[in-house]
Design a protein around this motif. Structure first.
Motif, PDB file in Angstrom:
ATOM      1  N   UNK A   1      10.443  17.403  -0.574  1.00 30.71           N
ATOM      2  CA  UNK A   1       9.757  17.262   0.705  1.00 30.71           C
ATOM      3  C   UNK A   1       8.555  16.325   0.650  1.00 30.71           C
ATOM      4  N   UNK A   2       8.525  15.424  -0.317  1.00 32.10           N
ATOM      5  CA  UNK A   2       7.426  14.475  -0.406  1.00 32.10           C
ATOM      6  C   UNK A   2       7.885  13.135   0.165  1.00 32.10           C
ATOM      7  N   UNK A   3       7.214  12.728   1.239  1.00 35.28           N
ATOM      8  CA  UNK A   3       7.496  11.430   1.835  1.00 35.28           C
ATOM      9  C   UNK A   3       6.551  10.404   1.214  1.00 35.28           C
ATOM     10  N   UNK A   4       7.115   9.291   0.807  1.00 35.09           N
ATOM     11  CA  UNK A   4       6.344   8.188   0.239  1.00 35.09           C
ATOM     12  C   UNK A   4       6.480   7.027   1.216  1.00 35.09           C
ATOM     13  N   UNK A   5       5.341   6.496   1.629  1.00 36.23           N
ATOM     14  CA  UNK A   5       5.355   5.375   2.544  1.00 36.23           C
ATOM     15  C   UNK A   5       4.846   4.125   1.857  1.00 36.23           C
ATOM     16  N   UNK A   6       5.348   3.004   2.283  1.00 39.21           N
ATOM     17  CA  UNK A   6       4.911   1.726   1.769  1.00 39.21           C
ATOM     18  C   UNK A   6       4.759   0.742   2.916  1.00 39.21           C
ATOM     19  N   UNK A   7       3.688  -0.049   2.822  1.00 38.19           N
ATOM     20  CA  UNK A   7       3.442  -1.051   3.853  1.00 38.19           C
ATOM     21  C   UNK A   7       2.704  -2.208   3.214  1.00 38.19           C
ATOM     22  N   UNK A   8       3.134  -3.413   3.547  1.00 37.15           N
ATOM     23  CA  UNK A   8       2.471  -4.590   2.993  1.00 37.15           C
ATOM     24  C   UNK A   8       1.103  -4.722   3.640  1.00 37.15           C
ATOM     25  N   UNK A   9       0.146  -5.128   2.829  1.00 37.03           N
ATOM     26  CA  UNK A   9      -1.222  -5.291   3.336  1.00 37.03           C
ATOM     27  C   UNK A   9      -1.441  -6.668   3.905  1.00 37.03           C
TER      28      UNK A   9
ATOM     29  N   UNK B   1       0.868  -1.167   0.000  1.00 39.36           N
ATOM     30  CA  UNK B   1       0.000   0.000   0.000  1.00 39.36           C
ATOM     31  C   UNK B   1       0.911   1.224   0.000  1.00 39.36           C
ATOM     32  N   UNK B   2       0.643   2.173  -0.869  1.00 44.09           N
ATOM     33  CA  UNK B   2       1.504   3.359  -1.028  1.00 44.09           C
ATOM     34  C   UNK B   2       0.713   4.608  -0.658  1.00 44.09           C
ATOM     35  N   UNK B   3       1.357   5.503   0.070  1.00 39.89           N
ATOM     36  CA  UNK B   3       0.754   6.814   0.313  1.00 39.89           C
ATOM     37  C   UNK B   3       1.846   7.872   0.269  1.00 39.89           C
ATOM     38  N   UNK B   4       1.409   9.113   0.120  1.00 37.54           N
ATOM     39  CA  UNK B   4       2.344  10.240   0.029  1.00 37.54           C
ATOM     40  C   UNK B   4       1.836  11.400   0.863  1.00 37.54           C
TER      41      UNK B   4
END
Length: 146
Positions: free
Chosen positions: A138-146, A126-129
């Motif tokens: 200054x854009x942080x991108x996060x990733x996390x397995x669902x 799952x990706x969010x910014x």
């Protein structure tokens, strides 16, 4: 050096990844320990991985590899340059938060953020910014397995 960016990124991390749920953080490409200090002040236990970091107090003086994150709760990188691709691949081990800077993504031409988003998606994360409150990249991108 804009030290405010380290504080802002650490604050973001503390909101999205509370220390009670994500106590062990790996800070990649943080040779001076600026981000680690901000995170430690918030209660996180931080291990720095950087070939330029002094090898003391459990820090790792090596290039980061995704498998290093297997016992971590979170991997973070603030403008980690060449380590960006391996940080993103660490999402298979634990959640990731990265503020990409320059295009050090092999085989990709253009905005490195697009390569980061594509790789997270390819890995099934799952990706969010979010835009952080400091100048420049200054854009942080996060990733996390669902």
């Amino acid at each position: 050096m804009n030290t405010d960016r380290f504080k802002r990124f650490a604050e973001f991390i503390s909101v999205v990844y509370p220390v009670g749920d994500y106590p062990r953080v790996m800070s990649v490409a943080d040779a001076r320990g600026s981000l680690a200090k901000e995170l430690e002040a918030l209660g996180y236990y931080v291990t720095i991985v950087d070939p330029k970091v002094p090898a003391y107090l459990g820090h790792i003086k090596e290039e980061f590899r995704a498998e290093m994150a297997q016992d971590m709760d979170l991997v973070v990188g603030l403008k980690p340059d060449q380590a960006t691709q391996e940080i993103v691949r660490a999402v298979r081990q634990c959640p990731v938060a990265v503020v990409p800077c320059c295009n050090y993504w092999p085989g990709h031409h253009g905005d490195v953020r697009e390569a980061v988003r594509q790789e997270f998606s390819r890995l099934g994360a799952f990706v969010s910014e979010e835009v952080l409150d400091f100048p420049g990249r200054n854009i942080v991108i996060t990733g996390e397995m669902l």
